[in-house]
Design a protein around this motif. Structure first.
Motif, PDB file in Angstrom:
ATOM      1  N   PHE A   1       8.211   6.784 -10.724  1.00 50.95           N
ATOM      2  CA  PHE A   1       6.842   6.871 -10.224  1.00 50.95           C
ATOM      3  C   PHE A   1       6.783   7.544  -8.852  1.00 50.95           C
ATOM      4  N   GLU A   2       7.783   8.360  -8.550  1.00 58.18           N
ATOM      5  CA  GLU A   2       7.835   9.010  -7.233  1.00 58.18           C
ATOM      6  C   GLU A   2       6.628   9.907  -6.995  1.00 58.18           C
ATOM      7  N   ALA A   3       6.175  10.618  -8.030  1.00 56.57           N
ATOM      8  CA  ALA A   3       5.021  11.512  -7.860  1.00 56.57           C
ATOM      9  C   ALA A   3       3.765  10.739  -7.491  1.00 56.57           C
ATOM     10  N   LEU A   4       3.687   9.493  -7.904  1.00 57.01           N
ATOM     11  CA  LEU A   4       2.524   8.659  -7.608  1.00 57.01           C
ATOM     12  C   LEU A   4       2.653   7.952  -6.276  1.00 57.01           C
ATOM     13  N   LEU A   5       3.835   7.394  -6.001  1.00 62.13           N
ATOM     14  CA  LEU A   5       4.002   6.471  -4.878  1.00 62.13           C
ATOM     15  C   LEU A   5       4.765   7.050  -3.703  1.00 62.13           C
ATOM     16  N   GLY A   6       5.392   8.205  -3.881  1.00 58.00           N
ATOM     17  CA  GLY A   6       6.182   8.772  -2.807  1.00 58.00           C
ATOM     18  C   GLY A   6       7.604   8.237  -2.800  1.00 58.00           C
ATOM     19  N   THR A   7       8.310   8.473  -1.712  1.00 58.06           N
ATOM     20  CA  THR A   7       9.734   8.117  -1.634  1.00 58.06           C
ATOM     21  C   THR A   7      10.028   6.987  -0.656  1.00 58.06           C
ATOM     22  N   ASP A   8       9.119   6.662   0.200  1.00 55.30           N
ATOM     23  CA  ASP A   8       9.381   5.662   1.245  1.00 55.30           C
ATOM     24  C   ASP A   8       8.933   4.287   0.772  1.00 55.30           C
ATOM     25  N   LEU A   9       9.708   3.713  -0.127  1.00 58.72           N
ATOM     26  CA  LEU A   9       9.376   2.416  -0.724  1.00 58.72           C
ATOM     27  C   LEU A   9      10.336   1.357  -0.190  1.00 58.72           C
ATOM     28  N   PRO A  10       9.845   0.178   0.169  1.00 52.91           N
ATOM     29  CA  PRO A  10      10.694  -0.850   0.788  1.00 52.91           C
ATOM     30  C   PRO A  10      11.593  -1.564  -0.224  1.00 52.91           C
ATOM     31  N   GLN A  11      12.906  -1.404  -0.057  1.00 54.77           N
ATOM     32  CA  GLN A  11      13.857  -2.012  -0.989  1.00 54.77           C
ATOM     33  C   GLN A  11      13.786  -3.540  -0.955  1.00 54.77           C
ATOM     34  N   HIS A  12      13.508  -4.118   0.217  1.00 57.86           N
ATOM     35  CA  HIS A  12      13.471  -5.583   0.272  1.00 57.86           C
ATOM     36  C   HIS A  12      12.349  -6.147  -0.590  1.00 57.86           C
ATOM     37  N   LEU A  13      11.274  -5.389  -0.786  1.00 58.73           N
ATOM     38  CA  LEU A  13      10.200  -5.847  -1.665  1.00 58.73           C
ATOM     39  C   LEU A  13      10.655  -5.810  -3.123  1.00 58.73           C
ATOM     40  N   ALA A  14      11.384  -4.761  -3.497  1.00 57.83           N
ATOM     41  CA  ALA A  14      11.948  -4.712  -4.846  1.00 57.83           C
ATOM     42  C   ALA A  14      12.930  -5.864  -5.054  1.00 57.83           C
TER      43      ALA A  14
ATOM     44  N   GLN B   1       0.819  -1.197   0.000  1.00 58.32           N
ATOM     45  CA  GLN B   1       0.000   0.000   0.000  1.00 58.32           C
ATOM     46  C   GLN B   1       0.861   1.260   0.000  1.00 58.32           C
ATOM     47  N   ALA B   2       0.727   2.073  -1.029  1.00 59.71           N
ATOM     48  CA  ALA B   2       1.415   3.360  -1.045  1.00 59.71           C
ATOM     49  C   ALA B   2       0.801   4.292  -0.007  1.00 59.71           C
ATOM     50  N   GLY B   3       1.605   5.173   0.554  1.00 57.01           N
ATOM     51  CA  GLY B   3       1.111   6.093   1.570  1.00 57.01           C
ATOM     52  C   GLY B   3       0.607   7.409   1.021  1.00 57.01           C
ATOM     53  N   THR B   4       0.700   7.588  -0.282  1.00 54.79           N
ATOM     54  CA  THR B   4       0.283   8.847  -0.894  1.00 54.79           C
ATOM     55  C   THR B   4      -1.241   8.967  -0.928  1.00 54.79           C
ATOM     56  N   PHE B   5      -1.719  10.187  -1.146  1.00 52.69           N
ATOM     57  CA  PHE B   5      -3.159  10.486  -1.204  1.00 52.69           C
ATOM     58  C   PHE B   5      -3.871  10.027   0.063  1.00 52.69           C
ATOM     59  N   GLY B   6      -3.239  10.310   1.184  1.00 53.32           N
ATOM     60  CA  GLY B   6      -3.836   9.974   2.471  1.00 53.32           C
ATOM     61  C   GLY B   6      -3.987   8.489   2.707  1.00 53.32           C
ATOM     62  N   GLY B   7      -3.181   7.682   2.013  1.00 51.13           N
ATOM     63  CA  GLY B   7      -3.257   6.237   2.153  1.00 51.13           C
ATOM     64  C   GLY B   7      -4.375   5.589   1.374  1.00 51.13           C
ATOM     65  N   LYS B   8      -5.144   6.387   0.622  1.00 50.41           N
ATOM     66  CA  LYS B   8      -6.281   5.836  -0.117  1.00 50.41           C
ATOM     67  C   LYS B   8      -5.890   5.181  -1.432  1.00 50.41           C
ATOM     68  N   LEU B   9      -4.681   5.472  -1.939  1.00 50.08           N
ATOM     69  CA  LEU B   9      -4.290   4.978  -3.258  1.00 50.08           C
ATOM     70  C   LEU B   9      -4.109   3.467  -3.267  1.00 50.08           C
ATOM     71  N   GLY B  10      -3.608   2.926  -2.153  1.00 48.97           N
ATOM     72  CA  GLY B  10      -3.432   1.488  -2.047  1.00 48.97           C
ATOM     73  C   GLY B  10      -2.433   0.945  -3.045  1.00 48.97           C
ATOM     74  N   ALA B  11      -2.605  -0.325  -3.399  1.00 50.14           N
ATOM     75  CA  ALA B  11      -1.765  -0.978  -4.409  1.00 50.14           C
ATOM     76  C   ALA B  11      -2.413  -0.744  -5.762  1.00 50.14           C
ATOM     77  N   CYS B  12      -2.253   0.479  -6.268  1.00 50.35           N
ATOM     78  CA  CYS B  12      -2.972   0.891  -7.472  1.00 50.35           C
ATOM     79  C   CYS B  12      -2.284   0.401  -8.734  1.00 50.35           C
ATOM     80  N   HIS B  13      -2.928   0.627  -9.842  1.00 53.33           N
ATOM     81  CA  HIS B  13      -2.392   0.297 -11.158  1.00 53.33           C
ATOM     82  C   HIS B  13      -1.018   0.941 -11.339  1.00 53.33           C
ATOM     83  N   ALA B  14      -0.068   0.179 -11.838  1.00 58.35           N
ATOM     84  CA  ALA B  14       1.305   0.607 -12.139  1.00 58.35           C
ATOM     85  C   ALA B  14       2.212   0.658 -10.921  1.00 58.35           C
ATOM     86  N   ALA B  15       1.678   0.445  -9.709  1.00 61.00           N
ATOM     87  CA  ALA B  15       2.498   0.595  -8.503  1.00 61.00           C
ATOM     88  C   ALA B  15       3.608  -0.443  -8.410  1.00 61.00           C
TER      89      ALA B  15
END
Length: 473
Positions: free
Chosen positions: A407-420, A379-393
């Motif tokens: 995709f920083e503008a969509l998903l923000g900067t705090d993305l978990p590297q271990h998931l990548a 779940q992305a934290g952008t848009f007040g947490g409402k965006l969730g696991a959206c298309h293209a995430a």
């Protein structure tokens, strides 16, 4: 220190760049420029060139209008003008090796996107020769004419033929090719699985958020063509300036979204994509499916929130609108209300996610002889947490580009590297040995790898939602 290298392709020599142990060759043409007499023809052969062609910069991209707001500020695009846009980019760690190959087909609803928007260095870093391609979009690639359909898909086949004929000199194994794509790119992969002309060009396929669901009939394609001709005031599409045509394409898509009337659009009223593959009986004959290809397929948990949350529409969905959409797709409104959870907007988002992405993925997995299923649920934290696991995430995780995330503008900067790390490794493993690291999918266990902050295999996730769609296209 070596900063460039030269490779001889069948059409001529190309000079690429070397950086960080990865060799890149960009803007290599795989077909002739689709302009002038070639504009609405199938892809034509490349003219050989003399000397050494510079391949250190991306080549032109297919003409397109910007995404409509607010997506234009959230989805990364690359626009490079020029006619010679049927080109591709190669990333390789070793031109003398014989490594697995991955060919990326970009998304963008068949009217946007480019292969040049994706940085594939991490695949080469991890022992794969990666190829990203451009292909014709919109009317140039997908406007239907009897006997002349699916030119954009034929471009993709021409690119795969180029890979077959040339990839060995870049260190790739032409007998171990995985084609992968997202959204319209995944729908393209699904279409390629049904095209005899693509048989033998790839052995594995990865479909991210798209499958076989969005191909349309010639009758629906004719409705789209008639509407475009009326909008432009002519059916001589070759005479329309490209700058005017690409704008009309986007306007047409907006009209479908605003008034999805089957009488006006046919099947496009459901698919919502006016320029898409056409089951024409020739390039896509219908009834054919290449079951010899191993498949990795999946979707994101909250796909459709990309279209409802940034626009603010999700908070304004009423129960009446939810019911109307349930009936439009042949669902029982009472079952929709009880099975889906949350507000009417959240329920509509999940309904549309299932319609366009999750259910087509499940049906493709059920069709294939060998298939693996995944779901991206972080779940992305952008848009007040409402965006969730959206298309293209999932894309920056698949490409392992979190440090320079397009995709920083969509998903923000705090993305978990271990998931990548885990998701990218699964894609590489599938391309390398045919197994992403979990059990195959079948209707007995419905084994699905759920990628999240903590990833795990889930058996038959959300069976009640899946059962809603049984018997519905």
């Amino acid at each position: 220190m070596i900063t460039s290298t030269t490779v001889d392709t069948r059409h001529g020599a190309v000079r690429g760049a070397v950086a960080g142990g990865v060799l890149t060759f960009k803007g290599i043409p795989y077909a002739a420029p689709p302009v002038g007499p070639n504009r609405f023809r199938p892809p034509q052969p490349v003219e050989p060139w003399a000397g050494i062609r510079d391949a250190t910069n991306f080549g032109p991209t297919a003409p397109k209008a910007p995404y409509t707001p607010p997506l234009n500020a959230l989805i990364h695009e690359v626009d490079i003008p020029g006619d010679d846009y049927l080109n591709l980019n190669v990333y390789t760690p070793d031109t003398s090796a014989r490594l697995p190959v991955m060919v990326w087909i970009h998304g963008g609803a068949f009217v946007n996107g480019s292969g040049s928007a994706y940085e594939a260095t991490a695949f080469a870093r991890d022992g794969v020769v990666a190829v990203t391609i451009n292909y014709r979009l919109g009317a140039d690639g997908f406007l239907y004419h009897p006997g002349n359909a699916n030119r954009g898909l034929l471009d993709q086949i021409a690119a795969l033929e180029w890979v077959r004929d040339n990839i060995a000199v870049f260190g790739g194994d032409p007998d171990q090719v995985t084609v992968f794509g997202e959204s319209a790119g995944a729908m393209s992969v699904g279409a390629l699985l049904t095209m005899p002309k693509a048989s033998g060009l790839f052995q594995r396929a990865i479909l991210q958020s798209g499958a076989l669901h969005h191909a349309i009939s010639p009758a629906s394609a004719e409705l789209v063509k008639a509407r475009l001709a009326a909008k432009l005031g002519t059916d001589d599409f070759a005479a329309v300036p490209v700058s005017e045509l690409v704008v009309a394409q986007q306007q047409l898509r907006a009209e479908v979204s605003a008034n999805p009337d089957p009488a006006m659009w046919g099947e496009v009223a459901t698919t919502m994509i006016p320029f898409s593959p056409v089951i024409d009986g020739d390039t896509i004959p219908g009834g054919y499916f290449n079951s010899d290809v191993d498949i990795l397929v999946g979707s994101n948990a909250d796909e459709f929130r990309l279209y409802l949350v940034p626009t603010g529409l999700m908070d304004h969905v009423t129960d009446e609108l939810l019911i109307a959409n349930a009936r439009r797709f042949g669902l029982d409104p009472d079952q929709v209300r009880s099975v889906y959870q949350g507000t009417p907007g959240e329920k509509l988002a999940q309904l549309m996610t299932d319609l366009h992405f999750r259910v087509p993925a499940i049906r493709l997995a059920e069709t294939a002889k060998t298939a693996y299923m995944y779901e991206f649920a972080w779940q992305a934290g952008t848009f007040g947490g409402k965006l969730g696991a959206c298309h293209a995430a999932e894309i920056p995780f698949v490409f392992d580009v979190l440090e320079d995330n397009p995709f920083e503008a969509l998903l923000g900067t705090d993305l978990p590297q271990h998931l990548a790390d885990s998701m990218h490794a699964a894609w590489v493993s599938f391309a390398t040995n045919g197994n992403p690291g979990w059990f195959k999918y079948d209707t007995g266990n419905r084994s699905t790898m759920r990628f999240d902050f903590t990833s795990e295999v889930v058996l038959d996730p959300r069976p009640a939602e899946r059962a809603l769609w049984e018997g519905i296209r």
